[in-house]
Design an enzyme around this catalytic site. Structure first.
Site: not given
Ligand SMILES: Cc1ncc(COP(=O)(O)O)c(C=O)c1O
Length: 496
Positions: A95-96, A205, A251, A256, A325
């Site tokens: 998600g990041s 989320d 994510s 999730h 990547n």
């Molecule tokens: C609102 C939100 N954005 C982004 C992320 C990031 O997701 P990931 O852990 O898959 O990088 C999270 C992670 O829980 C999140 O709660």
């Protein structure tokens, strides 16, 4: 001698058998497949819910050994886009990464100068939340402008948007739907349209959350259709979150709504060229858009002349951006495809679990402020939510059950969190709380005070940081676990 197909079928049959025995604790909570021992069995706040389907898919794709994003990835991207009703979904490895790709896509030189995000441009966001909703803004050389959260919903205080706006500098809004509670899309979108701003919805989320808006208001914002499968009543436009902005992100990390281990997605809602930009940044910055294993999708592989490269330079090695990547693997996508089939049941379980907790703790309002869905003004036992006069409604696919310990309570949030921990009940604070109080931002302010801008004070974000915690609503919670959570909290409050 068995054929490869026969061997594979045998392996997959055994895999299912193994998984059915090994992974009983990961099945949906409705099945209560493993005895729950209160106080001994941990009640997780979240976790993977799967059965032999996902394990078979992972092993099958691994045996196929495509490995890099390939046929399973392409199928999952199409299925996810189909579920949401968006133009494209692009898989990434978290998600990041999805947030990074979404923001970076809008920095492309292929956009008109007035819309392109350029260093120093401002992006409005909220103070309390998850750090990687905000980090990509800074990583792209942009300036996050922080406004406050409404502690009742965890979401942006829409009334502060205009105060944060700076003509000529503000280019975008990037917000998360807090813990599966949609933010006020009506207010935010009207603000974005008024000033011609991009909207990125961090939907990490909130997969399956629904927002509905009176049809006339929605049409004025350019929305005419419901998301696929959502009932039409003629008076409202009803769509999933993640389908109202320009880009949105998911994510698929285990807590999730669905998981592929590590993983995420960028959804391109309605402007197809954004897909090419996002894909380019995801895939090394390349100009070529050939899928893995393909060489000449454009039919002009040796006919391009771009940059200062010689005419006919191989399109596969032409880079229009400085990219990354960030792709996941094909077996991960195979898992995601199985999870997506279960998503409607997962969403229903998240709603049911939230309601069970809310009803079970209803008479503790003297001690707790319970979260409200955006546009709700109250919750009443038996009749549910009371709604504000906007005509907008939210239907939350809850990531968690958030409550705030009142300042007048004879215990603190942290004492409650410790007690729950001792009783093996998983609980979490609202991610980073007020992010501006985090060491990373305190240091950034010292190092580069101009790197971000704040608007006013942050009583809402601070209230969340000091007083909020959330319990899980994930589909693995059994009725016995939920009962134990409720009884434990009630006993704790009574003992104070
Ligand atoms: C609102 C939100 N954005 C982004 C992320 C990031 O997701 P990931 O852990 O898959 O990088 C999270 C992670 O829980 C999140 O709660």
């Amino acid at each position: 001698m068995p054929t490869p197909a026969e061997l594979k079928a045998q392996i997959l049959r055994l895999t299912r058998e193994y998984s059915a025995l090994m992974h009983r604790a990961n099945r949906p909570g409705t099945e209560e497949a493993v005895a729950f021992l209160p106080g001994q069995t941990t009640v997780p706040y979240a976790g993977r819910v799967f059965n032999e389907d996902e394990v078979e898919a992972a092993v099958g794709a691994t045996l196929d050994f495509w490995l890099t994003l390939g046929p399973e990835g392409a199928a999952f991207e199409a299925e996810l886009a189909g579920f949401l009703g968006v133009k494209h979904s692009l898989l990434v490895n978290s998600g990041s990464s999805a947030n990074l790709v979404a923001v970076t896509a809008l920095t492309t030189h292929k956009l008109p100068a007035t819309r392109r995000l350029q260093p120093g441009d401002e992006v409005i966001t909220v103070a309390a939340g998850f750090p990687t909703t905000v980090a990509p803004i800074l990583q792209c050389g942009l300036v996050p402008v922080f406004i406050d959260n409404d502690p009742a919903t965890g979401n942006v205080l829409g009334a502060q948007l205009e105060t944060a706006f700076a003509a000529g500098r503000t280019k975008a809004v990037m917000l998360a739907h807090a813990l599966g509670n949609p933010f006020d899309l009506g207010t935010v979108l009207e603000f974005c349209r008024r000033h011609d701003l991009w909207l990125i919805e961090d939907n990490c989320d909130a997969l399956g959350c629904i927002y509905s808006m009176p049809a006339a208001r929605a049409r004025a914002l350019g929305f005419k259709e419901n998301s696929p499968g959502l009932p039409a009543d003629g008076t409202h436009i009803t769509r999933y979150t993640g389908t109202w902005g320009d880009l949105s992100t998911q994510s698929f990390y285990p807590p999730h709504h669905l998981t592929m281990g590590e993983g995420g997605a960028v959804n391109v809602v309605h402007r197809p060229p954004l897909k090419t930009y996002a894909e380019s940044f995801r895939d090394w910055g390349r100009d070529c858009w050939c899928a893995s294993g393909k060489d000449d999708t454009c039919g002009k592989r040796f006919q391009w002349q771009l940059g200062e490269l010689p005419a006919g330079y191989d399109h596969k090695y032409i880079y229009s951006h400085l990219g990354y990547n960030l792709k996941p693997l094909d077996p991960q996508a195979a898992i995601g495809r199985q999870q997506l089939k279960k998503l409607p049941a997962f969403i229903a379980a998240r709603k049911r679990n939230w309601e069970t907790l809310r009803a079970g703790l209803a008479d503790l309002e003297e001690f707790f402020d319970f979260s409200l869905p955006t546009h709700a003004t109250a919750w009443r036992a038996g009749s549910g939510f009371v709604w504000d006069g906007t005509g907008c409604r939210t239907d939350c696919s809850w990531f968690g059950f958030m409550l705030r310990v009142k300042a007048s309570a004879p215990f603190t949030r942290t004492q409650l969190a410790r007690h729950l921990d001792e009783k093996k009940i998983g609980n979490r604070m609202f991610f980073g709380g007020n992010l501006l109080r985090q060491p990373a931002f305190v240091q950034l302010k010292r190092d580069r005070p101009q790197a971000f801008r704040v608007v006013g004070e942050f009583p809402g974000a601070d209230e969340i940081m000091h007083h909020a915690l959330f319990l899980g609503t994930y589909p693995g919670l059994t009725p016995a676990m939920l009962r134990y959570e409720i009884e434990t909290i009630r006993a704790f409050v009574q003992s104070q």
